[in-house]
Write a protein that holds these residues in place. Sequence first.
Motif, short mmCIF file in Angstrom:
data_model
loop_
_atom_site.label_atom_id
_atom_site.label_comp_id
_atom_site.label_asym_id
_atom_site.label_seq_id
_atom_site.Cartn_x
_atom_site.Cartn_y
_atom_site.Cartn_z
N GLY A 92 1.00 -1.39 0.13
CA GLY A 92 -0.22 0.26 -0.35
C GLY A 92 0.70 1.43 -0.29
O GLY A 92 1.36 1.62 0.59
N PHE A 93 0.39 2.47 -1.26
CA PHE A 93 1.22 3.32 -1.41
C PHE A 93 0.28 4.68 -1.14
O PHE A 93 0.07 5.12 -2.49
N PRO A 94 0.12 5.33 -0.61
CA PRO A 94 -1.41 6.27 -0.81
C PRO A 94 -0.40 7.46 -1.35
O PRO A 94 0.29 7.85 -0.75
N VAL A 95 -1.38 7.94 -2.56
CA VAL A 95 -0.98 9.28 -3.39
C VAL A 95 -2.65 9.95 -3.46
O VAL A 95 -1.81 11.50 -4.02
N ILE A 96 -3.40 9.28 -2.86
CA ILE A 96 -4.73 10.21 -2.61
C ILE A 96 -5.24 10.89 -1.83
O ILE A 96 -4.88 10.13 -0.38
N ARG A 97 -4.62 12.02 -2.27
CA ARG A 97 -4.94 12.74 -0.83
C ARG A 97 -6.35 12.46 0.05
O ARG A 97 -7.32 12.52 -0.47
N PRO A 164 -1.02 -4.43 11.93
CA PRO A 164 -1.86 -3.77 10.20
C PRO A 164 -1.21 -2.60 9.88
O PRO A 164 -0.89 -2.40 8.94
N ALA A 165 -1.50 -1.64 11.44
CA ALA A 165 -1.03 -0.42 10.38
C ALA A 165 0.31 -0.01 10.73
O ALA A 165 0.79 0.46 9.63
N LYS A 166 1.13 -1.21 11.56
CA LYS A 166 2.38 -0.99 10.52
C LYS A 166 2.84 -1.92 9.91
O LYS A 166 3.89 -0.98 9.46
N ALA A 167 2.36 -2.85 9.61
CA ALA A 167 2.71 -3.51 8.45
C ALA A 167 2.74 -2.07 7.05
O ALA A 167 3.93 -2.61 6.06
N PHE A 168 1.94 -1.95 6.86
CA PHE A 168 0.92 -0.86 5.83
C PHE A 168 2.18 0.44 6.09
O PHE A 168 2.57 0.59 4.93
N ASP A 170 5.26 0.49 6.99
CA ASP A 170 6.38 -0.05 6.98
C ASP A 170 6.16 0.40 5.11
O ASP A 170 7.10 0.45 4.86
N GLY A 171 5.50 -0.13 4.43
CA GLY A 171 5.19 -0.88 3.54
C GLY A 171 5.77 1.09 3.06
O GLY A 171 6.03 1.17 1.67
N ARG A 172 4.59 1.89 3.03
CA ARG A 172 5.00 3.37 2.49
C ARG A 172 6.11 4.02 3.33
O ARG A 172 6.53 4.54 1.99
#
Length: 216
Positions: A92-97, A164-168, A170-172
């Motif tokens: 997961g890599f958020p780009v939509i603000r 899950p939040a930590k895994a997300f 870490d991916g970001r």
Amino acid sequence: MVKSVCRSWLAIGSTVFLAGLFVGVTVTHAASPDLKGKFEILKDEKSTHTRGKVKLAEFADFYCPHCHRFDGEGLPILEKEFGSKLEVTMVGFPVIRGKLPTPFDMYEQAKMMGKGNEMKKVLFRTIHQDKVTGVLDRSLREVLIKEVGLDPKAFEEGMASGKPAKAFEDGRKLGERIKLQQTPTIVLDGNIKVESIDPENLKLIIQSILDADSKK
């Protein structure tokens, strides 16, 4: 702040594509002379390659329509071509603000419970086809959790654990470290970044990795 953009993997016209935009395009790297296609070697990242298999990390934003389209149309082409030789996961890599991270956390929790791919498809559908772009409250989450075959109580307990939040996160951070600028972007075997995600280019790179294995 990372200035990332959501872009279309079909931005090139169909006429150009059919004419073979990537035919004959070969970008190699001194450390990987056998690889073909258009890519970038991430010099500071270690390869995670295992013989006979290519690991594909799909950096994507659940709210990005182009990520949705690539996941539904581009990835199936690759999975059909390479079958069990291709191991796909999403980062997961958020780009939509202005969007909540709930879908990313839900994906990570489902992945921990062995249903990551199923949850990914359900979330993309819910956001882009069902047009549910607001808050994914617990009642809606329960419907989606049951749809992918998981127990809502165990799922919510996992969500509350913070894992899950930590895994997300870490991916970001990984996406920022490798200077990700757009989604979807593909990283193969941990250190081959591909921004030209036309399926033909990706097939060329993946096949050259597998071909190199057969020569060893």
